[in-house]
Design a protein around this motif. Structure first.
Motif, PDB file in Angstrom:
ATOM      1  N   GLY A 170       0.821  -1.199   0.000  1.00  0.00           N
ATOM      2  CA  GLY A 170       0.000   0.000   0.000  1.00  0.00           C
ATOM      3  C   GLY A 170       0.857   1.251   0.000  1.00  0.00           C
ATOM      4  O   GLY A 170       2.003   1.250  -0.459  1.00  0.00           O
ATOM      5  N   THR A 171       0.327   2.343   0.562  1.00  0.00           N
ATOM      6  CA  THR A 171       1.004   3.637   0.582  1.00  0.00           C
ATOM      7  C   THR A 171       1.489   3.943   1.995  1.00  0.00           C
ATOM      8  O   THR A 171       0.725   3.832   2.963  1.00  0.00           O
ATOM      9  CB  THR A 171       0.046   4.750   0.114  1.00  0.00           C
ATOM     10  N   VAL A 172       2.771   4.314   2.102  1.00  0.00           N
ATOM     11  CA  VAL A 172       3.357   4.693   3.391  1.00  0.00           C
ATOM     12  C   VAL A 172       4.012   6.054   3.207  1.00  0.00           C
ATOM     13  O   VAL A 172       4.893   6.213   2.359  1.00  0.00           O
ATOM     14  CB  VAL A 172       4.400   3.661   3.871  1.00  0.00           C
ATOM     15  N   GLN A 173       3.588   7.025   4.006  1.00  0.00           N
ATOM     16  CA  GLN A 173       4.161   8.363   3.876  1.00  0.00           C
ATOM     17  C   GLN A 173       4.436   8.957   5.257  1.00  0.00           C
ATOM     18  O   GLN A 173       3.623   8.858   6.170  1.00  0.00           O
ATOM     19  CB  GLN A 173       3.225   9.273   3.070  1.00  0.00           C
ATOM     20  N   ASN A 174       5.629   9.496   5.367  1.00  0.00           N
ATOM     21  CA  ASN A 174       6.051  10.182   6.589  1.00  0.00           C
ATOM     22  C   ASN A 174       5.824   9.298   7.825  1.00  0.00           C
ATOM     23  O   ASN A 174       5.286   9.733   8.847  1.00  0.00           O
ATOM     24  CB  ASN A 174       5.287  11.499   6.751  1.00  0.00           C
ATOM     25  N   SER A 175       6.264   8.057   7.743  1.00  0.00           N
ATOM     26  CA  SER A 175       6.029   7.099   8.825  1.00  0.00           C
ATOM     27  C   SER A 175       7.262   6.254   9.085  1.00  0.00           C
ATOM     28  O   SER A 175       8.181   6.188   8.255  1.00  0.00           O
ATOM     29  CB  SER A 175       4.834   6.190   8.489  1.00  0.00           C
ATOM     30  N   ILE A 176       7.271   5.591  10.251  1.00  0.00           N
ATOM     31  CA  ILE A 176       8.378   4.733  10.649  1.00  0.00           C
ATOM     32  C   ILE A 176       7.833   3.352  10.965  1.00  0.00           C
ATOM     33  O   ILE A 176       6.952   3.212  11.823  1.00  0.00           O
ATOM     34  CB  ILE A 176       9.119   5.314  11.872  1.00  0.00           C
ATOM     35  N   LEU A 177       8.351   2.341  10.278  1.00  0.00           N
ATOM     36  CA  LEU A 177       7.878   0.971  10.429  1.00  0.00           C
ATOM     37  C   LEU A 177       8.993   0.093  10.971  1.00  0.00           C
ATOM     38  O   LEU A 177      10.100   0.061  10.419  1.00  0.00           O
ATOM     39  CB  LEU A 177       7.396   0.411   9.088  1.00  0.00           C
ATOM     40  N   SER A 178       8.703  -0.651  12.032  1.00  0.00           N
ATOM     41  CA  SER A 178       9.645  -1.612  12.607  1.00  0.00           C
ATOM     42  C   SER A 178       9.623  -2.912  11.802  1.00  0.00           C
ATOM     43  O   SER A 178       8.766  -3.105  10.934  1.00  0.00           O
ATOM     44  CB  SER A 178       9.273  -1.884  14.068  1.00  0.00           C
ATOM     45  N   PRO A 179      10.540  -3.837  12.091  1.00  0.00           N
ATOM     46  CA  PRO A 179      10.595  -5.088  11.328  1.00  0.00           C
ATOM     47  C   PRO A 179       9.279  -5.876  11.371  1.00  0.00           C
ATOM     48  O   PRO A 179       8.581  -5.913  12.389  1.00  0.00           O
ATOM     49  CB  PRO A 179      11.713  -5.864  12.023  1.00  0.00           C
ATOM     50  N   GLY A 180       8.965  -6.507  10.233  1.00  0.00           N
ATOM     51  CA  GLY A 180       7.848  -7.447  10.168  1.00  0.00           C
ATOM     52  C   GLY A 180       6.484  -6.834   9.970  1.00  0.00           C
ATOM     53  O   GLY A 180       5.475  -7.545  10.024  1.00  0.00           O
ATOM     54  N   VAL A 181       6.394  -5.530   9.709  1.00  0.00           N
ATOM     55  CA  VAL A 181       5.091  -4.884   9.499  1.00  0.00           C
ATOM     56  C   VAL A 181       4.590  -5.197   8.084  1.00  0.00           C
ATOM     57  O   VAL A 181       5.359  -5.183   7.122  1.00  0.00           O
ATOM     58  CB  VAL A 181       5.202  -3.361   9.704  1.00  0.00           C
ATOM     59  N   LYS A 182       3.286  -5.462   7.979  1.00  0.00           N
ATOM     60  CA  LYS A 182       2.690  -5.752   6.674  1.00  0.00           C
ATOM     61  C   LYS A 182       1.605  -4.723   6.372  1.00  0.00           C
ATOM     62  O   LYS A 182       0.652  -4.569   7.134  1.00  0.00           O
ATOM     63  CB  LYS A 182       2.109  -7.166   6.663  1.00  0.00           C
ATOM     64  N   ILE A 183       1.775  -4.027   5.245  1.00  0.00           N
ATOM     65  CA  ILE A 183       0.826  -3.011   4.791  1.00  0.00           C
ATOM     66  C   ILE A 183       0.193  -3.515   3.494  1.00  0.00           C
ATOM     67  O   ILE A 183       0.877  -3.653   2.472  1.00  0.00           O
ATOM     68  CB  ILE A 183       1.520  -1.659   4.544  1.00  0.00           C
ATOM     69  N   SER A 184      -1.087  -3.802   3.530  1.00  0.00           N
ATOM     70  CA  SER A 184      -1.763  -4.424   2.386  1.00  0.00           C
ATOM     71  C   SER A 184      -2.149  -3.400   1.325  1.00  0.00           C
ATOM     72  O   SER A 184      -2.025  -2.181   1.525  1.00  0.00           O
ATOM     73  CB  SER A 184      -3.013  -5.168   2.863  1.00  0.00           C
ATOM     74  N   GLN A 185      -2.659  -3.918   0.195  1.00  0.00           N
ATOM     75  CA  GLN A 185      -3.060  -3.059  -0.917  1.00  0.00           C
ATOM     76  C   GLN A 185      -4.190  -2.121  -0.506  1.00  0.00           C
ATOM     77  O   GLN A 185      -5.008  -2.431   0.358  1.00  0.00           O
ATOM     78  CB  GLN A 185      -3.522  -3.915  -2.099  1.00  0.00           C
ATOM     79  N   ASN A 186      -4.202  -0.963  -1.163  1.00  0.00           N
ATOM     80  CA  ASN A 186      -5.240   0.053  -0.949  1.00  0.00           C
ATOM     81  C   ASN A 186      -5.291   0.560   0.493  1.00  0.00           C
ATOM     82  O   ASN A 186      -6.318   1.076   0.946  1.00  0.00           O
ATOM     83  CB  ASN A 186      -6.616  -0.483  -1.356  1.00  0.00           C
ATOM     84  N   THR A 187      -4.181   0.390   1.211  1.00  0.00           N
ATOM     85  CA  THR A 187      -4.058   0.911   2.566  1.00  0.00           C
ATOM     86  C   THR A 187      -3.135   2.126   2.538  1.00  0.00           C
ATOM     87  O   THR A 187      -2.122   2.127   1.835  1.00  0.00           O
ATOM     88  CB  THR A 187      -3.507  -0.168   3.514  1.00  0.00           C
ATOM     89  N   VAL A 188      -3.472   3.138   3.334  1.00  0.00           N
ATOM     90  CA  VAL A 188      -2.647   4.348   3.419  1.00  0.00           C
ATOM     91  C   VAL A 188      -2.246   4.553   4.880  1.00  0.00           C
ATOM     92  O   VAL A 188      -3.106   4.621   5.766  1.00  0.00           O
ATOM     93  CB  VAL A 188      -3.399   5.592   2.905  1.00  0.00           C
ATOM     94  N   VAL A 189      -0.946   4.646   5.116  1.00  0.00           N
ATOM     95  CA  VAL A 189      -0.404   4.911   6.452  1.00  0.00           C
ATOM     96  C   VAL A 189       0.366   6.220   6.372  1.00  0.00           C
ATOM     97  O   VAL A 189       1.289   6.350   5.565  1.00  0.00           O
ATOM     98  CB  VAL A 189       0.522   3.771   6.922  1.00  0.00           C
TER      99      VAL A 189
END
Length: 412
Positions: free
Chosen positions: A299-318
């Motif tokens: 999906g979309t990730v903007q201006n964010s911090i993700l730790s190991p193992g995070v899953k962001i699926s399609q059509n998702t905005v973080v």
């Protein structure tokens, strides 16, 4: 002597099940990594880590100093928990009491100087500059000082210094601050005098460096202030913690981990070997974000911090969010200005961070700037909307049938 036993009460559920210095920072680090790296990079070889509140994850992370090369016959990191069961006390009553109960550890190594630091601040410092200043001034104690915004000054111990950098006034967390020169919680003392004064203070029932020990040193008129002008943040509140993390993404913030040589322990309980490389799907869009290994981004990730193992699926905005290890966000969700703890499941078409910014009703002084916090292991059912300044408790199970819309300022 590294003070790492504090309760992160103002960090609310982020600090409920772990010591504050053990909280994740910047995706792969822990808060304590900054002080530990400062110590190691300053070639200080003997470290006593004073732990107390929920210390297990912190102790596992420190691993006796190995990740910072502080192990062996001449370099030592020793965990110093309260001496439970002894007549002295079952718990450390305060910062100076913690050092008092471990004076034997200090005396074992016969040092000339003792550095006392906190394990819950984000900063980079070469302590050798502080040591040189202390010796040059022939000081008995030296306190690191930094200028803070006057509106925040009441949260700190405040000082006034004369033209020779000698501290002439000290006020602990005044309601009406008259100065913006604050203590960083970094002290250096002549060992023999520290032992004498801490012992005398303890015998009178004193337990705190700022309130009980420093005033005794000040009366001797040989306490100096070392002005620090670099990046330093006390991340003791949710807003301060979020902002310090975001500083890693902001240009010219002063927080440059790659230049600071910050080390961490990347191993985790139950894991063998390294995580795989992060997978970016064809539909992924990334902007100004920090993403650790082992993530899956579709999906979309903007201006964010993700730790190991995070899953962001399609059509998702973080966006504008901090997401801890192994959290899974299913398709169609929108996450805005959120801190999500480890192993959270967010099902499809969830929206978090919408609506008016109403302060949290239960904890109005903890959450009032629009940040929503999701506790470790929580599950958010599909099609649920959560507002701003909300707290979702660890392991909570939110079912869309029972509650579809959670208003801003709610705690569940």
């Amino acid at each position: 002597m590294l003070l790492a036993g504090g309760v992160g009460s103002r960090l609310n559920i982020l600090g409920r099940h772990r010591a504050k210095p053990a909280i994740v920072f910047g995706g792969i680090y822990r808060i304590i990594d900054f002080t530990m790296s400062n110590v190691a990079n300053s070639n200080i070889d003997i470290v006593g880590v004073l732990t107390q509140y929920k210390p297990l994850s912190l102790m596992a992370h420190l691993e006796n100093g190995r990740p910072w090369d502080l192990f062996g016959r001449t370099r030592i990191v020793e965990i110093l928990p309260p001496k439970t069961g002894e007549e002295l006390s079952d718990w450390y009553k305060g910062t100076s009491d913690a050092v008092y109960q471990n004076l034997g550890f200090i005396e074992d190594f016969s040092p000339e100087l003792v550095l006392v630091v906190s394990g819950d601040h984000i900063y980079h410092m070469n302590y050798n500059e502080l040591i040189s200043f202390h010796k040059e001034k022939d000081a008995e104690a030296t306190i690191c000082l930094i200028k803070v915004p006057l509106k925040d000054a009441s949260q700190f111990g405040l000082t006034e210094i004369d033209g020779k950098k000698r501290i002439v006034n000290w006020t602990e967390k005044p309601q009406d601050p008259k100065t913006d020169l604050a203590s960083m919680g970094v002290y250096i003392f002549n060992k023999d005098l520290l032992v004498k004064i801490v012992t005398e203070v303890a015998q009178r029932g004193g337990v705190d460096f700022a309130k009980d020990v420093i005033p005794v040193f000040l009366a001797r008129k040989k306490v100096y202030g070392f002005n620090f002008s670099g990046y330093w943040r006390d991340v003791g509140t949710i807003d301060a913690y979020w902002n310090a993390n975001m500083d890693m993404l902001r240009e010219n913030s002063g927080l440059t981990i790659e230049d600071w040589k910050i080390k961490t322990n990347l191993s985790a309980k139950g894991e063998v070997g390294d995580r795989p490389s992060t997978y970016f799907g064809r539909s992924s869009k990334i902007r100004n974000s920090l993403i650790a290994r082992g993530c899956v981004i579709e999906g979309t990730v903007q201006n964010s911090i993700l730790s190991p193992g995070v899953k962001i699926s399609q059509n998702t905005v973080v966006s504008d969010s901090i997401i801890f290890h192994d959290t899974m966000i299913h398709p169609g969700s929108v996450i805005e200005k959120c801190i999500i703890d480890k192993s959270v499941t967010i099902e499809d078409n969830v929206r978090i961070g919408e609506g008016p910014s109403i302060p949290n009703k239960k904890f109005p002084h903890h959450l009032f700037t629009g940040i929503t916090v999701i506790g470790k292991g929580a599950t958010i059912g599909s099609h649920i909307t959560i507002g701003k300044n909300c707290i979702i408790e660890p392991t909570a199970l939110l079912d869309k049938i029972a509650r579809k819309n959670i208003c801003s300022g709610t705690t569940l």
